[in-house]
Design an enzyme around this catalytic site. Sequence first.
Site, PDB file in Angstrom:
ATOM      1  N   GLY A 149      24.077-133.634  -9.216  1.00  0.00           N
ATOM      2  CA  GLY A 149      23.342-132.423  -8.847  1.00  0.00           C
ATOM      3  C   GLY A 149      24.223-131.187  -8.941  1.00  0.00           C
ATOM      4  O   GLY A 149      23.942-130.151  -8.329  1.00  0.00           O
ATOM      5  N   GLY A 150      25.272-131.275  -9.734  1.00  0.00           N
ATOM      6  CA  GLY A 150      26.258-130.187  -9.813  1.00  0.00           C
ATOM      7  C   GLY A 150      25.780-128.953 -10.542  1.00  0.00           C
ATOM      8  O   GLY A 150      26.485-127.939 -10.568  1.00  0.00           O
ATOM      9  N   GLY A 156      22.902-127.635  -9.570  1.00  0.00           N
ATOM     10  CA  GLY A 156      21.963-127.051  -8.612  1.00  0.00           C
ATOM     11  C   GLY A 156      22.576-125.897  -7.836  1.00  0.00           C
ATOM     12  O   GLY A 156      23.718-125.479  -8.074  1.00  0.00           O
ATOM     13  N   PHE A 157      21.788-125.401  -6.903  1.00  0.00           N
ATOM     14  CA  PHE A 157      22.178-124.259  -6.060  1.00  0.00           C
ATOM     15  C   PHE A 157      23.515-124.534  -5.355  1.00  0.00           C
ATOM     16  O   PHE A 157      24.490-123.787  -5.523  1.00  0.00           O
ATOM     17  CB  PHE A 157      21.026-124.026  -5.069  1.00  0.00           C
ATOM     18  CG  PHE A 157      21.324-123.163  -3.888  1.00  0.00           C
ATOM     19  CD1 PHE A 157      21.995-121.954  -4.026  1.00  0.00           C
ATOM     20  CD2 PHE A 157      20.890-123.559  -2.622  1.00  0.00           C
ATOM     21  CE1 PHE A 157      22.247-121.157  -2.917  1.00  0.00           C
ATOM     22  CE2 PHE A 157      21.128-122.760  -1.514  1.00  0.00           C
ATOM     23  CZ  PHE A 157      21.816-121.566  -1.659  1.00  0.00           C
ATOM     24  N   SER A 167      21.351-133.683   5.703  1.00  0.00           N
ATOM     25  CA  SER A 167      20.520-132.543   6.108  1.00  0.00           C
ATOM     26  C   SER A 167      20.190-132.607   7.586  1.00  0.00           C
ATOM     27  O   SER A 167      20.019-133.687   8.157  1.00  0.00           O
ATOM     28  CB  SER A 167      19.230-132.532   5.309  1.00  0.00           C
ATOM     29  OG  SER A 167      18.393-131.498   5.789  1.00  0.00           O
ATOM     30  N   TYR A 184      10.634-136.039   2.779  1.00  0.00           N
ATOM     31  CA  TYR A 184      11.971-135.576   2.389  1.00  0.00           C
ATOM     32  C   TYR A 184      13.008-135.977   3.451  1.00  0.00           C
ATOM     33  O   TYR A 184      14.065-136.520   3.132  1.00  0.00           O
ATOM     34  CB  TYR A 184      11.945-134.060   2.186  1.00  0.00           C
ATOM     35  CG  TYR A 184      13.311-133.442   2.037  1.00  0.00           C
ATOM     36  CD1 TYR A 184      14.114-133.720   0.928  1.00  0.00           C
ATOM     37  CD2 TYR A 184      13.812-132.562   2.999  1.00  0.00           C
ATOM     38  CE1 TYR A 184      15.381-133.145   0.791  1.00  0.00           C
ATOM     39  CE2 TYR A 184      15.066-131.982   2.867  1.00  0.00           C
ATOM     40  CZ  TYR A 184      15.848-132.277   1.764  1.00  0.00           C
ATOM     41  OH  TYR A 184      17.092-131.713   1.626  1.00  0.00           O
ATOM     42  N   ASN A 194      20.437-124.458   7.304  1.00  0.00           N
ATOM     43  CA  ASN A 194      19.709-123.683   6.284  1.00  0.00           C
ATOM     44  C   ASN A 194      20.694-122.977   5.363  1.00  0.00           C
ATOM     45  O   ASN A 194      21.286-121.980   5.760  1.00  0.00           O
ATOM     46  CB  ASN A 194      18.802-122.643   6.949  1.00  0.00           C
ATOM     47  CG  ASN A 194      17.618-123.291   7.626  1.00  0.00           C
ATOM     48  OD1 ASN A 194      17.782-124.040   8.584  1.00  0.00           O
ATOM     49  ND2 ASN A 194      16.436-123.031   7.120  1.00  0.00           N
TER      50      ASN A 194
HETATM   51  N1  LIG Z   1      19.352-125.951   0.281  1.00  0.00           N
HETATM   52  C1  LIG Z   1      19.409-126.345   1.551  1.00  0.00           C
HETATM   53  O1  LIG Z   1      19.187-125.547   2.466  1.00  0.00           O
HETATM   54  C2  LIG Z   1      19.755-127.792   1.874  1.00  0.00           C
HETATM   55  C3  LIG Z   1      19.761-128.161   3.226  1.00  0.00           C
HETATM   56  C4  LIG Z   1      20.090-129.472   3.556  1.00  0.00           C
HETATM   57  C5  LIG Z   1      20.430-130.375   2.558  1.00  0.00           C
HETATM   58  N2  LIG Z   1      20.410-130.003   1.254  1.00  0.00           N
HETATM   59  C6  LIG Z   1      20.809-130.999   0.243  1.00  0.00           C
HETATM   60  O2  LIG Z   1      21.746-130.423  -0.630  1.00  0.00           O
HETATM   61  C7  LIG Z   1      21.676-131.042  -1.908  1.00  0.00           C
HETATM   62  C8  LIG Z   1      21.614-129.978  -2.987  1.00  0.00           C
HETATM   63  O3  LIG Z   1      20.430-129.214  -2.787  1.00  0.00           O
HETATM   64  P1  LIG Z   1      20.189-127.779  -3.452  1.00  0.00           P
HETATM   65  O4  LIG Z   1      19.630-126.904  -2.395  1.00  0.00           O
HETATM   66  O5  LIG Z   1      21.392-127.370  -4.202  1.00  0.00           O
HETATM   67  O6  LIG Z   1      18.983-128.133  -4.437  1.00  0.00           O
HETATM   68  P2  LIG Z   1      18.836-127.904  -6.025  1.00  0.00           P
HETATM   69  O7  LIG Z   1      17.467-128.371  -6.362  1.00  0.00           O
HETATM   70  O8  LIG Z   1      19.250-126.535  -6.427  1.00  0.00           O
HETATM   71  O9  LIG Z   1      19.916-128.928  -6.609  1.00  0.00           O
HETATM   72  C9  LIG Z   1      19.679-130.297  -6.745  1.00  0.00           C
HETATM   73  C10 LIG Z   1      20.151-130.682  -8.132  1.00  0.00           C
HETATM   74  O10 LIG Z   1      20.032-132.106  -8.247  1.00  0.00           O
HETATM   75  C11 LIG Z   1      19.500-132.407  -9.513  1.00  0.00           C
HETATM   76  N3  LIG Z   1      18.827-133.708  -9.410  1.00  0.00           N
HETATM   77  C12 LIG Z   1      17.792-134.041  -8.607  1.00  0.00           C
HETATM   78  N4  LIG Z   1      17.467-135.321  -8.792  1.00  0.00           N
HETATM   79  C13 LIG Z   1      18.311-135.812  -9.717  1.00  0.00           C
HETATM   80  C14 LIG Z   1      18.465-137.069 -10.327  1.00  0.00           C
HETATM   81  N5  LIG Z   1      17.651-138.092 -10.017  1.00  0.00           N
HETATM   82  N6  LIG Z   1      19.466-137.244 -11.226  1.00  0.00           N
HETATM   83  C15 LIG Z   1      20.297-136.211 -11.544  1.00  0.00           C
HETATM   84  N7  LIG Z   1      20.180-134.988 -11.015  1.00  0.00           N
HETATM   85  C16 LIG Z   1      19.187-134.788 -10.111  1.00  0.00           C
HETATM   86  C17 LIG Z   1      18.535-131.271  -9.827  1.00  0.00           C
HETATM   87  O11 LIG Z   1      18.312-131.143 -11.231  1.00  0.00           O
HETATM   88  C18 LIG Z   1      19.277-130.073  -9.237  1.00  0.00           C
HETATM   89  O12 LIG Z   1      20.091-129.426 -10.200  1.00  0.00           O
HETATM   90  C19 LIG Z   1      20.468-131.958  -1.851  1.00  0.00           C
HETATM   91  O13 LIG Z   1      20.926-133.288  -1.646  1.00  0.00           O
HETATM   92  C20 LIG Z   1      19.685-131.478  -0.644  1.00  0.00           C
HETATM   93  O14 LIG Z   1      18.930-132.510  -0.049  1.00  0.00           O
HETATM   94  C21 LIG Z   1      20.082-128.721   0.883  1.00  0.00           C
END
Ligand SMILES: NC(=O)c1ccc[n+]([C@@H]2O[C@H](COP(=O)([O-])OP(=O)(O)OC[C@H]3O[C@@H](n4cnc5c(N)ncnc54)[C@H](O)[C@@H]3O)[C@@H](O)[C@H]2O)c1
Length: 355
Positions: free
Chosen positions: A7-8, A10-11, A121, A181, A210
Amino acid sequence: MRVLVTGGAGFIGSQIVTALTARGHDPVVLDALLPASRSAARPRPPLPPGGAWIHADVRHPAAVADALRGVDAVCHQAAMVGLGTDFSDAPDYVSCNDQGTAVLLAAMAEAGVADLVLAGSMVVYGEGRYDCARHGRVRPGPRAAADLAAGRFEPPCPTCGDALVPGLVGEDAPVDPRNVYATTKLAQEHLAAAWARSTGGRAVALRYHNVYGPGMPRDTPYAGVAAFFRSALERGEAPRVFEDGGQRRDFVHVRDVAEANAVALEAVHGRAPGVLTAYNTGSGTPHTVGETAAALAAAHGGPEPVVTGEFRLGDVRHITADSARLRAELGWKPRVGFDEGMAEFAAGGPEDAAC
Ligand SMILES: NC(=O)c1ccc[n+]([C@@H]2O[C@H](COP(=O)([O-])OP(=O)(O)OC[C@H]3O[C@@H](n4cnc5c(N)ncnc54)[C@H](O)[C@@H]3O)[C@@H](O)[C@H]2O)c1
Ligand SMILES: [Zn+2]
């Protein structure tokens, strides 16, 4: 250290890659670029500078086995995030988040990679911590639709019905996942704990609160509240604040979360084998959703937020973190203050422009 960041792209994951590179590590990104986390405004993330890049799904054992070659530790961020649209999403959440984690852990066991940092989370807790003046620590259940419709947003003491005082939730609070989720995020931790026990692996779960900041997904059903408010402001509309705006949250900046991951990755190898330890990852300073809307509106130059009284069944009233364990045991502390972070977010940083 060579670190596989699932997920590298992602955000949060992309900021982890930046933090790891800055600390002299060698990140490898595996990301499926799922459409759910992309939006018209952010169709494809900038590829992380300096990191090797594999476009693959974490559920594919062969791709994961390849990606693990030469890797010292794994930072598992890949997941479907947010509340989704309705229950028909459940199989996708379970597949991505839990099947994906199981495939990754099995491949790590096979490859002899024993160090894991997992994106956890705060949703595992359900509601935050509450105290009743008469009954001490209590656990109110989900709020009734009739109460919410009548504007009674605060959950009462389940025994005497009195008002409760919200507090900071610690890692040892009982878990109470209340949606698909949340259930999948808790199952990820349980899978990682089972992996650690059976293989002698070492695992840290960072339970993010958050997370906000540059690159935050927006204009998707999966976006967080700060992104909704900012999108409204950019359209020249007032941010619409649900309930009475008094919902307390812990907003933690994405660069601080990335730093927490880097610190955890550096520390995890020295920990006792066979154990998963969970850490709240929050700023430690609660703010209300109303304050957040006001801070963003002020930084953006208006319009002022509107408190609508609308509600979403299943939303939690208050959930704020006690992140003392992460500070004490891993020496992490957040650097980006609420006012500074929200002002930067409202303005839209250079990283956003690139997205
Ligand atoms: N954003 C928040 O406030 C928050 C809060 C608590 C936990 N999280 C956790 O942080 C992590 C990252 O979340 P984020 O906010 O960056 O979300 P995001 O959607 O920006 O990033 C997640 C990334 O994972 C990739 N991905 C998803 N499923 C995949 C798969 N099966 N194989 C390969 N890649 C896959 C997506 O393409 C995406 O780029 C997640 O595990 C999420 O549950 C986020
Ligand atoms: Zn009571």
